[in-house]
Design a protein around this motif. Sequence first.
Motif, mmCIF file in Angstrom:
data_model
loop_
_atom_site.group_PDB
_atom_site.id
_atom_site.type_symbol
_atom_site.label_atom_id
_atom_site.label_comp_id
_atom_site.label_asym_id
_atom_site.label_seq_id
_atom_site.Cartn_x
_atom_site.Cartn_y
_atom_site.Cartn_z
ATOM 1 N N ALA A 7 -111.500 -33.536 -1.260
ATOM 2 C CA ALA A 7 -112.575 -32.862 -0.531
ATOM 3 C C ALA A 7 -112.091 -32.441 0.846
ATOM 4 O O ALA A 7 -111.268 -33.124 1.467
ATOM 5 C CB ALA A 7 -113.791 -33.776 -0.405
ATOM 6 N N MET A 8 -112.605 -31.307 1.306
ATOM 7 C CA MET A 8 -112.313 -30.818 2.650
ATOM 8 C C MET A 8 -113.647 -30.607 3.354
ATOM 9 O O MET A 8 -114.508 -29.859 2.882
ATOM 10 C CB MET A 8 -111.537 -29.498 2.590
ATOM 11 C CG MET A 8 -111.074 -28.988 3.948
ATOM 12 S SD MET A 8 -110.423 -27.277 3.875
ATOM 13 C CE MET A 8 -109.157 -27.424 2.616
ATOM 14 N N ILE A 9 -113.830 -31.290 4.483
ATOM 15 C CA ILE A 9 -115.071 -31.170 5.249
ATOM 16 C C ILE A 9 -114.786 -30.365 6.513
ATOM 17 O O ILE A 9 -113.881 -30.699 7.278
ATOM 18 C CB ILE A 9 -115.633 -32.553 5.623
ATOM 19 C CG1 ILE A 9 -115.862 -33.401 4.369
ATOM 20 C CG2 ILE A 9 -116.933 -32.405 6.409
ATOM 21 C CD1 ILE A 9 -116.331 -34.817 4.661
ATOM 22 N N PRO A 68 -108.830 -22.796 17.667
ATOM 23 C CA PRO A 68 -110.094 -23.321 17.140
ATOM 24 C C PRO A 68 -111.195 -22.268 17.225
ATOM 25 O O PRO A 68 -111.143 -21.361 18.054
ATOM 26 C CB PRO A 68 -110.385 -24.506 18.066
ATOM 27 C CG PRO A 68 -109.046 -24.909 18.607
ATOM 28 C CD PRO A 68 -108.294 -23.621 18.765
ATOM 29 N N GLY A 69 -112.196 -22.421 16.370
ATOM 30 C CA GLY A 69 -113.319 -21.497 16.400
ATOM 31 C C GLY A 69 -113.101 -20.242 15.593
ATOM 32 O O GLY A 69 -113.789 -19.234 15.794
ATOM 33 N N GLY A 70 -112.168 -20.295 14.647
ATOM 34 C CA GLY A 70 -111.854 -19.112 13.855
ATOM 35 C C GLY A 70 -112.745 -18.910 12.660
ATOM 36 O O GLY A 70 -112.557 -17.956 11.897
ATOM 37 N N GLY A 71 -113.723 -19.803 12.449
ATOM 38 C CA GLY A 71 -114.628 -19.659 11.321
ATOM 39 C C GLY A 71 -114.175 -20.443 10.103
ATOM 40 O O GLY A 71 -113.069 -21.013 10.076
ATOM 41 N N ILE A 76 -110.471 -23.435 6.361
ATOM 42 C CA ILE A 76 -109.996 -23.749 5.009
ATOM 43 C C ILE A 76 -108.497 -23.492 4.903
ATOM 44 O O ILE A 76 -107.761 -24.285 4.308
ATOM 45 C CB ILE A 76 -110.761 -22.911 3.971
ATOM 46 C CG1 ILE A 76 -112.228 -23.323 3.939
ATOM 47 C CG2 ILE A 76 -110.140 -23.071 2.576
ATOM 48 C CD1 ILE A 76 -113.115 -22.405 3.127
ATOM 49 N N HIS A 77 -108.050 -22.408 5.490
ATOM 50 C CA HIS A 77 -106.625 -22.076 5.473
ATOM 51 C C HIS A 77 -105.808 -23.191 6.115
ATOM 52 O O HIS A 77 -104.736 -23.572 5.610
ATOM 53 C CB HIS A 77 -106.397 -20.755 6.211
ATOM 54 C CG HIS A 77 -104.976 -20.286 6.199
ATOM 55 N ND1 HIS A 77 -104.145 -20.429 7.296
ATOM 56 C CD2 HIS A 77 -104.234 -19.686 5.232
ATOM 57 C CE1 HIS A 77 -102.957 -19.932 6.991
ATOM 58 N NE2 HIS A 77 -102.983 -19.478 5.764
ATOM 59 N N ALA A 78 -106.311 -23.742 7.223
ATOM 60 C CA ALA A 78 -105.604 -24.830 7.913
ATOM 61 C C ALA A 78 -105.637 -26.109 7.092
ATOM 62 O O ALA A 78 -104.624 -26.803 6.941
ATOM 63 C CB ALA A 78 -106.227 -25.064 9.290
ATOM 64 N N ALA A 134 -107.235 -25.136 -5.873
ATOM 65 C CA ALA A 134 -106.450 -25.042 -4.642
ATOM 66 C C ALA A 134 -105.426 -23.906 -4.693
ATOM 67 O O ALA A 134 -105.273 -23.147 -3.725
ATOM 68 C CB ALA A 134 -105.761 -26.369 -4.342
ATOM 69 N N ASP A 135 -104.728 -23.768 -5.810
ATOM 70 C CA ASP A 135 -103.713 -22.709 -5.915
ATOM 71 C C ASP A 135 -104.348 -21.319 -5.881
ATOM 72 O O ASP A 135 -103.729 -20.360 -5.392
ATOM 73 C CB ASP A 135 -102.897 -22.884 -7.193
ATOM 74 C CG ASP A 135 -101.880 -24.023 -7.081
ATOM 75 O OD1 ASP A 135 -101.613 -24.459 -5.937
ATOM 76 O OD2 ASP A 135 -101.363 -24.464 -8.118
ATOM 77 N N SER A 136 -105.574 -21.200 -6.385
ATOM 78 C CA SER A 136 -106.267 -19.910 -6.333
ATOM 79 C C SER A 136 -106.599 -19.541 -4.887
ATOM 80 O O SER A 136 -106.512 -18.369 -4.495
ATOM 81 C CB SER A 136 -107.543 -19.957 -7.172
ATOM 82 O OG SER A 136 -107.247 -20.177 -8.533
ATOM 83 N N LEU A 137 -106.968 -20.539 -4.094
ATOM 84 C CA LEU A 137 -107.214 -20.285 -2.676
ATOM 85 C C LEU A 137 -105.930 -19.844 -1.982
ATOM 86 O O LEU A 137 -105.940 -18.905 -1.176
ATOM 87 C CB LEU A 137 -107.767 -21.546 -2.007
ATOM 88 C CG LEU A 137 -109.234 -21.886 -2.259
ATOM 89 C CD1 LEU A 137 -109.570 -23.238 -1.634
ATOM 90 C CD2 LEU A 137 -110.157 -20.811 -1.707
ATOM 91 N N ARG A 138 -104.840 -20.503 -2.297
ATOM 92 C CA ARG A 138 -103.562 -20.134 -1.666
ATOM 93 C C ARG A 138 -103.202 -18.677 -1.990
ATOM 94 O O ARG A 138 -102.750 -17.932 -1.113
ATOM 95 C CB ARG A 138 -102.465 -21.082 -2.143
ATOM 96 C CG ARG A 138 -102.652 -22.518 -1.658
ATOM 97 C CD ARG A 138 -101.469 -23.414 -2.030
ATOM 98 N NE ARG A 138 -101.692 -24.770 -1.564
ATOM 99 C CZ ARG A 138 -102.193 -25.756 -2.316
ATOM 100 N NH1 ARG A 138 -102.481 -25.526 -3.590
ATOM 101 N NH2 ARG A 138 -102.380 -26.955 -1.807
#
Length: 273
Positions: A7-9, A68-71, A76-78, A134-138
């Motif tokens: 999970a990513m919060i 920071p503050g990039g939305g 998610i990218h980070a 995850a790979d689809s996001l990448r």
Amino acid sequence: MRKNVSAMILTGGSSSRFGSNKSQAILGSRSLIENLLTGLPTEIEIVIVGPKVQDASRSVLYAREEPPGGGPVAAIHAGLKLIESEFVAIIATDMPFAHQIWGDLIANLPVIHDATIPLDSAGVRQTLCALYRADSLRQAFVEIGEVHGQSMRNLTRLLSVRELHVQPDRQRHLIDIDTHSDLQEAITLSKGESVEDMDKWLKAVQKELAIDVDIDQELILNLARDAAHSIERKAAPVTTFLLGIAVAGGADPKEAARKIELLAGNWPVDSDN
């Protein structure tokens, strides 16, 4: 071997409409971020994208978009750099009940899709309470280019999406908190839901253990709170367990609880006694 789901919060939003850091707003007895940390399964790895959470209740990894503050897309990218699982649930910290549809998401893994995204009652995709490959996001990030200020709509346009139709009685789990009035609504919902869920759980446990006793929830919860506050958090479940042993041995519950509360109130005691 990679674990299947993590999970990513996302906690680094500006909270401009709320007026303060939403992740630290209190819902019930916990902050919004702690509601998620304690609600998500203990066996999964969690990455928080945002500032470090003081005294977090579980071990987590941290990432931060630069600047920071990039939305949410930049966040998610980070965070994706720390994800090793095949699937990752993306959850915004202002969706404190999102963990309660975890089972629905897992039951609808995007096996032949890139993402499973719930629909709210208005038919709007809740992209920050969803499960992604995850790979689809990448791959999508390769195509999207600049991530700072990018929209979730543009990101999900690059993905094949399985829409999850959430049952009407579970729509409350998709509530997000943008204002203080939203928080008050969530508090009201949590009170009714926690009582109902607790009653169901206790009845199920009693049935499983073949016991039938009256349970003074308020007495037990107050005792757990005093133990956690006066000693440490781990003292709460062990102390209530000891109360149970005393009651099973014939002690009066209220009198036993009173003795423990007095002990906690006078803690620390002389270690020689």
